[in-house]
Design an enzyme around this catalytic site. Sequence first.
Site, short mmCIF file in Angstrom:
data_model
loop_
_atom_site.label_atom_id
_atom_site.label_comp_id
_atom_site.label_asym_id
_atom_site.label_seq_id
_atom_site.Cartn_x
_atom_site.Cartn_y
_atom_site.Cartn_z
N TRP A 3 0.82 -1.21 0.00
CA TRP A 3 0.00 0.00 0.00
C TRP A 3 0.85 1.26 0.00
O TRP A 3 0.57 2.22 -0.72
CB TRP A 3 -0.96 -0.01 1.18
CG TRP A 3 -1.99 -1.09 1.08
CD1 TRP A 3 -2.19 -2.13 1.95
CD2 TRP A 3 -2.93 -1.30 0.01
NE1 TRP A 3 -3.20 -2.95 1.50
CE2 TRP A 3 -3.68 -2.46 0.31
CE3 TRP A 3 -3.21 -0.61 -1.17
CZ2 TRP A 3 -4.68 -2.95 -0.52
CZ3 TRP A 3 -4.21 -1.08 -2.00
CH2 TRP A 3 -4.94 -2.24 -1.67
N ASP A 21 -1.52 6.58 6.59
CA ASP A 21 -2.63 5.78 6.07
C ASP A 21 -2.96 4.75 7.15
O ASP A 21 -2.18 3.85 7.42
CB ASP A 21 -2.20 5.10 4.78
CG ASP A 21 -3.25 4.14 4.22
OD1 ASP A 21 -4.30 3.95 4.85
OD2 ASP A 21 -2.99 3.56 3.14
N LYS A 27 -12.76 -1.62 6.50
CA LYS A 27 -12.09 -2.67 7.26
C LYS A 27 -12.53 -2.68 8.73
O LYS A 27 -12.91 -3.71 9.25
CB LYS A 27 -10.57 -2.51 7.15
CG LYS A 27 -10.06 -2.62 5.71
CD LYS A 27 -8.58 -2.35 5.62
CE LYS A 27 -8.10 -2.34 4.18
NZ LYS A 27 -8.14 -3.68 3.56
#
Length: 358
Positions: free
Chosen positions: A111, A181, A205
Site C-alpha cells: 500500500w 494511512d 475494514k
Amino acid sequence: MGAKQGETINFNAGPAKIPEAVMEKAQRELINYAGTGVSILEMSHRCAEFDNVIKGCERLLREEMNIPGDYDVIFMQGGATGQFAAVPMNLAALSRKKVQPCADYAVTGSWSEKAFKEAEKYLNVVKINSPVKPYVSVNDPATWTRDTDAAYLHYCSNETINGIEMREVPETLPGVPIVADVSSNILSRPFDVSKHGIVYGGTQKNLGAAGLTIVVVQKDLIGHENKMTPSVFSYSTMSKNNSIYNTPNCFGIYLTKLVLEWIKETGVNALFDRNETKSTMIYDLIDSSDGFYSRPAGNDVLEKKFLICALARGMIGLKGHRSVGGIRASLYNAVTLEETEVLADYMKEFMADYYDRQ
C-alpha cells in the site's frame, strides 16, 4: 471444529466483517429512518436528519480518536487510493523546494508502495527506508534518510497485504508533517493523532462499508492545494462545505456512525486487548508449528487444500491478496475471539492431518 450450522465466519480483508449488532440496527432502520418515512438511502444530504447523522459521526470520531480541536474531520470518497493523489496535491506547496517540490515516503509494503508511485505524478518523492522485497520486515527507522525540504513524510501504519504493522510513529524533521494511512487498523488500538499532520483511511475494514474515506487534517495544512486539484479532492473545498460540497456517501457515513457507537460501548482499549489476544493466538500457533505454517506461506498444494477445507467449515476470506498469494486471516475489530478460536482449532487439525506432506 467449524462455524455453527448455517453460519459463516468472515475473515475478508475488506470489505470486511461489520459487527452483527450494527447490521441488525441498520436493518431495522433501513426502510424508515428516525420516523421520517424514508430510508437513509433516499433522504437529502442537506436535510436536518442527515445533518444530525454527519455531525454525530464526526463527534464520535473525535471522541474515540481523541482528535484535537485544531484538526478538521472531512468525509470524502475515492478510498485511501484517492488520498494517494489528494495528499501530494494538497501538500506539495509546503516543500521548501519550490521549483521541484519533494516528499519523503516510508515504503514498507504494497500500500505504501502504491502511494509512492501515485505521488510521483505530482512531486519528487524519495523512499527513505531502502525497502527490500518481499516486504516481511521494516529496517531500523534510525537508518532512514529524511529531507528537511520535504513537504511531508508519508507512511502506512498497517500493511494488510504483507502483514506488517508500524506501532511507533516515525520521527520526522522540524516543519515536516507526518501523514499516515490508517485504513486497516484505525480504532483497533490507541493512536496519537496529535503526532500527525494528516491521518486518513477507508472505512471498509474497521469502520463500516466501502466507499467512505475519513481524512483528519491539521487546520494549518488546509488551503495549500495545487490549483489543478479537483474540488472533491481539495481539503479546503471539502472543509469549507462541511463534507457536503457534493453528495457524500450518506449510507457510509450513517453506518460508520453506528460502528463508532459500537466502538464507544466496547472501548478502544478493550478492543485492543481483544485484538492482541486474537493475533497472539494465531501467530503463536504459526511460530510453534515447526515450519508447517510459515511467513510468508509457501506450499501451493497445501494452501489450496487448506482453503477448500476452511470453506467447507464456513470460513471465508482466507485467501491471500492476488499480488502475493498465500493465506491471510484479517482479524479486524468485528471478528470475535470465538471465531478466531475456530480458525486456530482448524489450523491445529489441518497440521495434524498434513504435517508429513509439506
